[in-house]
Design a protein around this motif. Sequence first.
Motif: not given
Length: 495
Positions: A365-369, A401-414
């Motif tokens: 999951i890419d938060i920016d996307c 998305y923070g509630k979910k599990v088993g993910l790889v999360i790319a956050c935005g820089g800010g």
Amino acid sequence: MRNIKDIRFDIDKVDEKLIKLLEKRFDLSKEVSLYKKENNKPIFDKERENEILKNLEKENKKYGPYFREIYKTIMEQSKNLQKKCERYGLLGKKLGHSFSKIIHEKIGNYTYEYFEKDEDELSDFFQKRDFKAINVTIPYKNDVIKYLDVISDKAEKIGAVNTIVNIEGKLYGYNTDYEGFLYNLKKHKIDINGKKVLILGKGATSNTVKVVLEDLGAKKIVRLSRRFKPFFKDVSNYIDYQIIINTTPVGMFPNNEKKLSDINIDDFKNLEAFVDCIYNPFMTNLSIDSKIKGITFATGLDMLIAQGVRAAEYFLGKKIDDKKICQIRSSIFKEQMNIALIGMPGSGKTSIANILSKKLDREFIDIDCEFEKKYGNIEDFFKRYGEDEFRIKESEILKEYGKKVGLVIACGGGVIKKEINYYYLKQNSFIVNIKRDLDKLAIEGRPLSLEKRIEDLYKERKDLYEKFEDVSVENIDINDCSDEIIRIFYENISY
Ligand SMILES: Nc1ncnc2c1ncn2[C@@H]1O[C@H](COP(=O)(O)OP(=O)(O)O)[C@@H](O)[C@H]1O
Ligand SMILES: O=C(O)C1=C[C@@H](OP(=O)(O)O)[C@@H](O)[C@H](O)C1
Ligand SMILES: [Mg+2]
């Protein structure tokens, strides 16, 4: 002499028949097991086994002793199969989010079912007794007592049973939540003797916790609740208490963001430890607050696994080493704990998260996307609505998305600019700060990187990245960097 090919051909033909016959024998063995279950008879029938073995030797003079060994194995495997046919599981009302199946199937060679029953189905369930052993969860831990033949002293004292074993038709009830909670305190070296302990909540779990605390010699135990005195709002009378234990479901999935508004870790000047009984999310807000303050904390997962392992000891009638609890914990984290990447804009979060998701076979999951899917191009959004509005929306996405599990999360820089985002991330994630030389950072399409000097942006944010991170990793080569993250992640979850 026949040639070897022909002999082997004949052997294969015999084997084919043998396998078919063995399959038939195993099917019959299953049928016997069902009969035994219906009639409350034990699986193991030593007399019948001995008789079969004796007849084999008597009737087969040529190969008798060999047949005997083969049959011993066949019968051993039949017993294993019959054992697997025995029913184990969890009795409760709504079991959608239970972890018990995952835990039990990591403990033993048995399948674990969910028995979801309404109140009016309980009596029939216990009349049939069509199970070898079960766990019991909310709301039936008390209701089941009347169906039992024998109840352990601890379970009786607590007034709740979470483990029932069916031995030749008789039902024995135990409470392994007691042992699970005790294990959690010991593992985190939380000393109760002579301490003032505040329990949040007055429900079923609080009864178990209270008995453990009494047994460990707590000096004072107070339970705060919403409906009975003393209330949560009376907490100011107890701010000298040294240990806090949460037994409420406040903050549990799917309402992870909920808080007990009267309880603030900062108010407790003598606080030594916080213990949670919630395991989903892995860390609630109060656990995160304790971590930030450097106070010893124990989350609910160890308690859950330990009660499961202790229950399995009753199920299987054998001792299981505490190492198993640690193993199960690591394997749950390995599968379920998110890996979240933070770091300066253009440092490689998206690229590395993408590689990680492939290497670990996880959802990415890419938060920016996700933001752009909902609100369009980020640069345009900044121009029209400004950064503040962007941060609000970014936070909302992270909350989900923070509630979910088993993910790889790319956050935005800010993402580190809002404190609440730390709670959203930390609850289920291992947070990795990606570091890359400032002169190598990509700036295209990143409004803040285009607007000011990267060095100034970094100065503003450096401390915040460090506050959020569990670890930081240098990004020189994205493949090496992802391997390093996997190595550190596995190392960190194995305790
Ligand atoms: N180690 C690296 N070597 C070469 N290019 C890299 C490296 N890490 C990142 N990049 C490049 O930098 C750019 C920004 O990476 P990206 O993953 O989008 O960063 P972020 O998500 O942190 O903003 C991309 O073009 C990416 O290919
Ligand atoms: O650092 C920032 O404030 C931002 C970073 C960007 O994400 P990347 O870090 O993936 O570039 C994006 O969220 C937005 O442009 C704001
Ligand atoms: Mg990115």
